[in-house]
Write a protein that holds these residues in place. Sequence first.
Motif, PDB file in Angstrom:
ATOM      1  N   ALA A  44     -14.038 -10.080  33.929  1.00 24.43           N
ATOM      2  CA  ALA A  44     -12.987 -11.036  34.282  1.00 24.43           C
ATOM      3  C   ALA A  44     -11.896 -10.366  35.110  1.00 24.43           C
ATOM      4  O   ALA A  44     -11.423 -10.927  36.115  1.00 24.43           O
ATOM      5  CB  ALA A  44     -12.394 -11.648  33.014  1.00 24.43           C
TER       6      ALA A  44
ATOM      7  N   ARG B 265     -13.190  -9.638  38.660  1.00 21.50           N
ATOM      8  CA  ARG B 265     -13.212 -10.821  39.537  1.00 21.50           C
ATOM      9  C   ARG B 265     -11.831 -11.129  40.080  1.00 21.50           C
ATOM     10  O   ARG B 265     -11.673 -11.521  41.235  1.00 21.50           O
ATOM     11  CB  ARG B 265     -13.775 -12.020  38.779  1.00 21.50           C
ATOM     12  CG  ARG B 265     -15.274 -11.991  38.578  1.00 21.50           C
ATOM     13  CD  ARG B 265     -15.791 -13.347  38.114  1.00 21.50           C
ATOM     14  NE  ARG B 265     -15.218 -13.738  36.838  1.00 21.50           N
ATOM     15  CZ  ARG B 265     -15.740 -13.420  35.656  1.00 21.50           C
ATOM     16  NH1 ARG B 265     -16.856 -12.700  35.598  1.00 21.50           N
ATOM     17  NH2 ARG B 265     -15.179 -13.823  34.529  1.00 21.50           N
ATOM     18  N   ALA B 266     -10.794 -10.972  39.244  1.00 24.26           N
ATOM     19  CA  ALA B 266      -9.428 -11.247  39.695  1.00 24.26           C
ATOM     20  C   ALA B 266      -8.970 -10.239  40.741  1.00 24.26           C
ATOM     21  O   ALA B 266      -8.199 -10.582  41.648  1.00 24.26           O
ATOM     22  CB  ALA B 266      -8.479 -11.237  38.502  1.00 24.26           C
TER      23      ALA B 266
ATOM     24  N   CYS C 222     -11.641 -11.782  47.646  1.00 26.27           N
ATOM     25  CA  CYS C 222     -10.183 -11.901  47.644  1.00 26.27           C
ATOM     26  C   CYS C 222      -9.508 -10.587  48.028  1.00 26.27           C
ATOM     27  O   CYS C 222      -8.291 -10.485  47.959  1.00 26.27           O
ATOM     28  CB  CYS C 222      -9.683 -12.364  46.265  1.00 26.27           C
ATOM     29  SG  CYS C 222      -9.935 -11.155  44.945  1.00 26.27           S
TER      30      CYS C 222
ATOM     31  N   THR D 280      -3.712 -13.785  46.407  1.00 27.89           N
ATOM     32  CA  THR D 280      -3.202 -14.154  45.081  1.00 27.89           C
ATOM     33  C   THR D 280      -2.765 -15.613  45.091  1.00 27.89           C
ATOM     34  O   THR D 280      -1.630 -15.923  44.738  1.00 27.89           O
ATOM     35  CB  THR D 280      -2.036 -13.244  44.678  1.00 27.89           C
ATOM     36  OG1 THR D 280      -0.961 -13.406  45.623  1.00 27.89           O
ATOM     37  CG2 THR D 280      -2.449 -11.785  44.660  1.00 27.89           C
TER      38      THR D 280
ATOM     39  N   GLN E 258       0.123 -11.599  37.833  1.00 25.26           N
ATOM     40  CA  GLN E 258       0.516 -12.332  36.631  1.00 25.26           C
ATOM     41  C   GLN E 258       1.978 -12.742  36.686  1.00 25.26           C
ATOM     42  O   GLN E 258       2.323 -13.878  36.330  1.00 25.26           O
ATOM     43  CB  GLN E 258       0.259 -11.461  35.405  1.00 25.26           C
ATOM     44  CG  GLN E 258      -1.201 -11.198  35.115  1.00 25.26           C
ATOM     45  CD  GLN E 258      -1.399 -10.224  33.973  1.00 25.26           C
ATOM     46  OE1 GLN E 258      -0.459  -9.548  33.550  1.00 25.26           O
ATOM     47  NE2 GLN E 258      -2.611 -10.127  33.461  1.00 25.26           N
TER      48      GLN E 258
ATOM     49  N   HIS F 244       2.465 -15.763  39.068  1.00 22.00           N
ATOM     50  CA  HIS F 244       1.958 -17.018  38.506  1.00 22.00           C
ATOM     51  C   HIS F 244       2.879 -17.521  37.385  1.00 22.00           C
ATOM     52  O   HIS F 244       3.133 -18.729  37.288  1.00 22.00           O
ATOM     53  CB  HIS F 244       0.543 -16.808  37.960  1.00 22.00           C
ATOM     54  CG  HIS F 244      -0.521 -16.915  39.008  1.00 22.00           C
ATOM     55  ND1 HIS F 244      -1.197 -18.080  39.270  1.00 22.00           N
ATOM     56  CD2 HIS F 244      -1.009 -15.996  39.880  1.00 22.00           C
ATOM     57  CE1 HIS F 244      -2.071 -17.890  40.241  1.00 22.00           C
ATOM     58  NE2 HIS F 244      -1.981 -16.618  40.623  1.00 22.00           N
TER      59      HIS F 244
ATOM     60  N   THR G  25      -5.975 -22.663  34.064  1.00 22.83           N
ATOM     61  CA  THR G  25      -6.590 -21.888  35.142  1.00 22.83           C
ATOM     62  C   THR G  25      -6.045 -20.469  35.171  1.00 22.83           C
ATOM     63  O   THR G  25      -6.798 -19.490  35.288  1.00 22.83           O
ATOM     64  CB  THR G  25      -6.354 -22.567  36.493  1.00 22.83           C
ATOM     65  OG1 THR G  25      -6.910 -23.885  36.468  1.00 22.83           O
ATOM     66  CG2 THR G  25      -6.995 -21.776  37.621  1.00 22.83           C
TER      67      THR G  25
ATOM     68  N   SER H 212      -7.358 -18.416  32.151  1.00 21.21           N
ATOM     69  CA  SER H 212      -8.761 -18.007  32.214  1.00 21.21           C
ATOM     70  C   SER H 212      -9.036 -17.037  33.351  1.00 21.21           C
ATOM     71  O   SER H 212      -9.997 -16.257  33.286  1.00 21.21           O
ATOM     72  CB  SER H 212      -9.656 -19.244  32.378  1.00 21.21           C
ATOM     73  OG  SER H 212      -9.397 -19.875  33.620  1.00 21.21           O
ATOM     74  N   THR H 213      -8.187 -17.053  34.392  1.00 18.56           N
ATOM     75  CA  THR H 213      -8.452 -16.241  35.573  1.00 18.56           C
ATOM     76  C   THR H 213      -7.689 -14.928  35.580  1.00 18.56           C
ATOM     77  O   THR H 213      -8.252 -13.863  35.857  1.00 18.56           O
ATOM     78  CB  THR H 213      -8.113 -17.032  36.851  1.00 18.56           C
ATOM     79  OG1 THR H 213      -8.807 -18.276  36.843  1.00 18.56           O
ATOM     80  CG2 THR H 213      -8.512 -16.245  38.090  1.00 18.56           C
ATOM     81  N   TYR H 214      -6.379 -14.980  35.255  1.00 20.53           N
ATOM     82  CA  TYR H 214      -5.517 -13.815  35.470  1.00 20.53           C
ATOM     83  C   TYR H 214      -4.888 -13.232  34.208  1.00 20.53           C
ATOM     84  O   TYR H 214      -4.492 -12.067  34.221  1.00 20.53           O
ATOM     85  CB  TYR H 214      -4.379 -14.171  36.439  1.00 20.53           C
ATOM     86  CG  TYR H 214      -4.849 -14.495  37.828  1.00 20.53           C
ATOM     87  CD1 TYR H 214      -5.370 -13.508  38.654  1.00 20.53           C
ATOM     88  CD2 TYR H 214      -4.768 -15.797  38.323  1.00 20.53           C
ATOM     89  CE1 TYR H 214      -5.803 -13.807  39.937  1.00 20.53           C
ATOM     90  CE2 TYR H 214      -5.199 -16.099  39.601  1.00 20.53           C
ATOM     91  CZ  TYR H 214      -5.702 -15.103  40.409  1.00 20.53           C
ATOM     92  OH  TYR H 214      -6.128 -15.394  41.668  1.00 20.53           O
TER      93      TYR H 214
ATOM     94  N   ARG I 297      -4.666 -11.298  31.457  1.00 13.76           N
ATOM     95  CA  ARG I 297      -5.406 -10.267  30.758  1.00 13.76           C
ATOM     96  C   ARG I 297      -4.434  -9.208  30.249  1.00 13.76           C
ATOM     97  O   ARG I 297      -3.498  -8.823  30.944  1.00 13.76           O
ATOM     98  CB  ARG I 297      -6.431  -9.596  31.677  1.00 13.76           C
ATOM     99  CG  ARG I 297      -7.528 -10.527  32.170  1.00 13.76           C
ATOM    100  CD  ARG I 297      -8.501 -10.876  31.063  1.00 13.76           C
ATOM    101  NE  ARG I 297      -9.509 -11.838  31.517  1.00 13.76           N
ATOM    102  CZ  ARG I 297      -9.381 -13.143  31.431  1.00 13.76           C
ATOM    103  NH1 ARG I 297      -8.289 -13.652  30.918  1.00 13.76           N
ATOM    104  NH2 ARG I 297     -10.338 -13.951  31.862  1.00 13.76           N
TER     105      ARG I 297
END
Length: 423
Positions: free
Chosen positions: A55, A58-59, A68, A91, A267, A270, A300, A303-305, A307
């Motif tokens: 995960a 992927r980010a 990306c 981003t 993070q 966002h 979103t 689940s994506t960023y 962590r």
Amino acid sequence: MDTDLSLVTGVRQTLAVVLPVRFTRIANWPTGPLPFVLGGRRTDAATRQTYFTPAAARALYGTPERPCRWHRFMDVRHGPLHLRGIELLRTATARHPNHGLAVLHFDVEGPALLEMLRAIGHRSPAASDPLDGPLSPRVLLTGIAEPRGAAAPFAIARPYTVAFLTPGPRHAPALRQDGRLPETADHWLWYLASRSTEADFPTPLEHWPDRTEHALRISADWSALVLRHGAAFLGHRADPGGDDFYAFAQLHGRTVYLDALLLGSVQRDHIDELTDGLSGVFDGPKLARRVSALERHIATFRSTYWRQHLTAHGPANELLLSFQTQYRLPERFDEILAEAADYARLVQTQESQQIAGALGVLTILGLPVGTALSILQVLGAEGAVALTVALVAALAATALVLTTRYGRLVLSSLRGGGPGANR
């Protein structure tokens, strides 16, 4: 023995500058992060992905179908700075799909590392900003991206810097002595991370433990410190140069450890956007639709960023947690979740009230009409006149009921109450 860090030339000196940018088009550069090479090790996306969880990878690097990250090697010298390459990380957020980060990788020559950091941080007095002239991001990224100004939404006031320095045998203030680390080592570490000197921020001796209490001891040979606008890595053993362990440490500082800080920057941006979205949730009509969109954005992001565990290897996790602590990201995200849950309950309450109001109106309208029609049927009255009289009587009874407290409550529930209901 050099005690003034501004006069020190480290054996290895590197600097990464992270800038918030706005993409104007997708770069026609090779995909993936800048692949530094050490011996037979090439730190491309495939190599770095083995260090992180899927995960997180992927980010940071995207996928072959949806990249990306892009990079480009460069060779530009300006004063003591030698630009080795540039990375771009997309981003995108819900409001700003063209936002990203640019990372400029420099080698620093001579006793200029701290002065360059101070100049980038616009300390006074300091040298002119080195990110002007041939090293200006506007020049380097022409046609691809442009820097987001300090006044732009969520842009950091100054570029984020990541410094790396290893000492020589004469740099006793940074070296372990009989296995113990002198206090001056953490002073140097804080100067590099904060982009300042003792003259910029005179510090009482009793305050130094607070400033450096979160320093991360990666090993006996080097430490790291993460602050709001900069991070630093400092060696604590004399570096002989060449293929010493510090070559590997420098590689990690430029790659996976930097990536952990980049994820923290994503993070933060966002969470800033989610906070701003929550503050305007009552601006305008259709509260339910806005709250639903916010919940979707939160899900979103989560689940994506979002962590806090990146890898089984400890330092990258600790660096990310240190960055999150500087900006209070876990506490802020918990507040966002709690506030969004409150708004969702408010919307649910309003919808329940409106449903109850609609049922109340049906009851108020239907009961008199049904009663009147039943009376007509019992009396055997027929014809348009009888029906009209019955309906008029039923409507009069309905209007009378609506003037009562119960009727007013039904109408109020049907309209919907709460903040923003009259907008």
